[in-house]
Design an enzyme around this catalytic site. Structure first.
Site, PDB file in Angstrom:
ATOM      1  N   GLY A   1       0.538  -1.324  -0.012  1.00 24.83           N
ATOM      2  CA  GLY A   1      -0.081  -0.069   0.112  1.00 24.83           C
ATOM      3  C   GLY A   1       0.663   1.284  -0.010  1.00 24.83           C
ATOM      4  O   GLY A   1       0.263   2.497   0.032  1.00 24.83           O
ATOM      5  N   GLU A   2       2.059   1.066   0.170  1.00 25.71           N
ATOM      6  CA  GLU A   2       3.018   2.286   0.121  1.00 25.71           C
ATOM      7  C   GLU A   2       3.956   2.294  -1.261  1.00 25.71           C
ATOM      8  O   GLU A   2       3.536   2.666  -2.290  1.00 25.71           O
ATOM      9  CB  GLU A   2       3.861   2.181   1.398  1.00 25.71           C
TER      10      GLU A   2
END
Lengths: 339, 339
Positions: free
Chosen positions: A132-133
């Site tokens: 997610g990053e």
């Protein structure tokens, strides 16, 4: 107050009750007796490692997209944060939690809001591999770096060997992050004896900060970062954010909603506030904290005084010469932002 | 060669035929006779405006999301480009075209691949308001800046009046961009008489570059940027990218697929190449250009020689001290990355 020094950090949280009591007693006299200590400038012991770490910090090729670097969410132009409620990750994913500032983060007892990384080195590997990053992997990041002759040569110069693994990558990033301290805030000047460094209102704000109990958690050189505390001690904190805090790490349900106390250093720059980024302004944050942590309703004047004090905590920001990144070689796998 | 000087830029493309012939004749002798001239360092005449422009350049609050700044797509750590085929815009939208480098862009006859902006000031307003890029509006950008006391004071100091409109914003950004020149490339040293500044292979590459006709379009101090030319002069260029080039601006179908000739300065750093970013490497770009523009198939040795020459065009990169941005006030509307 020595129990807050970085060298004895692990012990800090156990002494907190004692420290807080001592803090309250020390009210009114500046300097050594205060529950807050000045930040010392960082002494660089390995400049070559710091220089390499700075390049990696700014290199978006450590992300799958080639677009997101460490600096994207911990922007050194903006207090080491992104000033967003939650961060933007690969493919514009909404992050789960507010990005804590990187400034003075070397003074924290652990990293991340839930303290799941014991130090900056361990932390640095997290976002790179988090889907997610930066959405890359440690292997791909290392492959990328190994395909760039200038990086290969620099890693060899810095570490003295030919291994280039994620260990060297995160060690270099952490070495750079350790330099990101912000000494010489006006409040530090006051602590060191310059009585004119802060105004009467700011001093009044500090006194309220101490007598109201804020200092019980926000103490030490970093005014925080040295303990985990329950968010919503007196009154439950209402949030849509699902983060569970410390219990997610320890499995101990008693630590549910315990978060690392954030630093108040440079807090003027690191809005919005709280792990969910719900408070846009310092006034709102002070009001909420008073209510849910201390069972207090600050008057408008008290709130303004505390906010004025908090703004004295903005220190000298790190002076960063933007690095020039070594170019990819023909063998470097190209980023995949849209696949 | 004076027809390539910035002061007589609009005339440059009409003289191109003449220039090219002169360029070919001048082969073999360095310095004043060459079709390529050294880049001069930029002389700053208004340092306060440049300083303000640098802050705006790095300020992601000029985007709707609070995440994308000018530097996101024209990264000064990476040759003033993002090194992606096409850029990433608001909400991870895929951009329509490859981001041209900002380095030495003040030397271009116009801005954008299709030249639709006459200068850097006009260009700077484009991405801020483009729904696919920063997705803000000029009004919202100005409202944001007006809500920040430090910015208001700085605009007043720089411009001497209280108007803070998009005109002042883009003027300051353009003033900063004008400083982003890269003098002192090894090839410039050679042009100025240092015969040892480039190797025999690099010199051979330059000679092929001149005798093959590359220099017909890539000439002047910026080795390009001073004319529009058809992509696919000899052989049609195949691409999925729908950009139409100059005809989209002029409405003249004869200019279909005419693009501003990109600079070759720092080309080692500004991969991938072409308006669609389709060429990942210099070798690939040289091969394609030879084929579709010149009807030539360079041998592997010729290609390597040209690439070696192109790498001598990397100049001193701008030394940028990362600015510290003035913090938002309580009145500043917060960014909306996920709404």
């Amino acid at each position: 107050m020595q129990s807050q020094s970085p060298s004895s950090r692990p012990a800090a949280r156990f002494f907190l009750g004692i420290v807080s009591a001592a803090a309250l007693l020390s009210m009114g006299s500046a300097g050594a007796q205060e529950p807050v200590q000045p930040i010392a400038p960082h002494k660089v012991t390995n400049p070559a490692q710091v220089t390499l770490g700075k390049k990696l910090w700014f290199d978006p090729r450590l992300s799958r997209s080639g677009f997101i670097s460490c600096n994207s969410c911990h922007n050194l132009s903006m207090g080491g944060s992104d000033n967003l409620k939650t961060s933007i990750g690969d493919k514009w994913q909404k992050g789960p939690i507010n990005s804590p500032t990187v400034l003075n983060s070397s003074l924290n007892l652990a990293q991340f809001w839930d303290g799941r990384a014991k130090d900056l080195k361990e932390q640095a590997g997290g976002p790179i591999a988090n889907p997610g990053e930066m959405a890359f992997s440690h292997d791909l990041a290392v492959d990328m770096l190994r395909s760039i002759p200038q990086y290969v040569a620099e890693f060899k110069r810095v570490f003295g060997h030919d291994k280039l693994t994620i260990d060297e990558v995160t060690a270099a990033i952490a070495a750079f992050e350790e330099t990101l301290v912000t000494p010489n805030a006006r409040f530090d000047q006051w602590l060191k004896g310059d009585k004119k460094a802060i105004t009467a209102q700011e001093l009044r704000g500090y006194q309220i900060f101490k007598t109201s109990g804020c200092v019980a958690c926000h103490n030490g050189p970093n005014l925080g970062g040295n303990s985990f505390q329950k968010m919503g001690l007196v009154e439950a904190y209402k949030t849509d954010n699902p983060a569970e805090g410390r219990s997610a790490v320890t499995g101990n349900d008693a630590e549910r909603f315990n978060f690392k106390v954030p630093t108040l250093r440079n807090v003027e720059l690191t809005y919005p506030y709280f792990h969910d980024g719900a408070a846009d302004t310092l006034a709102e944050a002070v009001d909420t904290m008073g209510r849910i942590q201390l069972g207090k309703k600050f008057t408008a004047q008290e709130n303004a005084d505390i906010v004025a004090f908090l703004k004295t905590l903005t220190g000298d920001q790190p002076q960063i010469a933007l690095p020039i990144l070594p170019p990819s070689s023909d063998a470097t796998k190209r980023p995949q932002p849209f696949d």
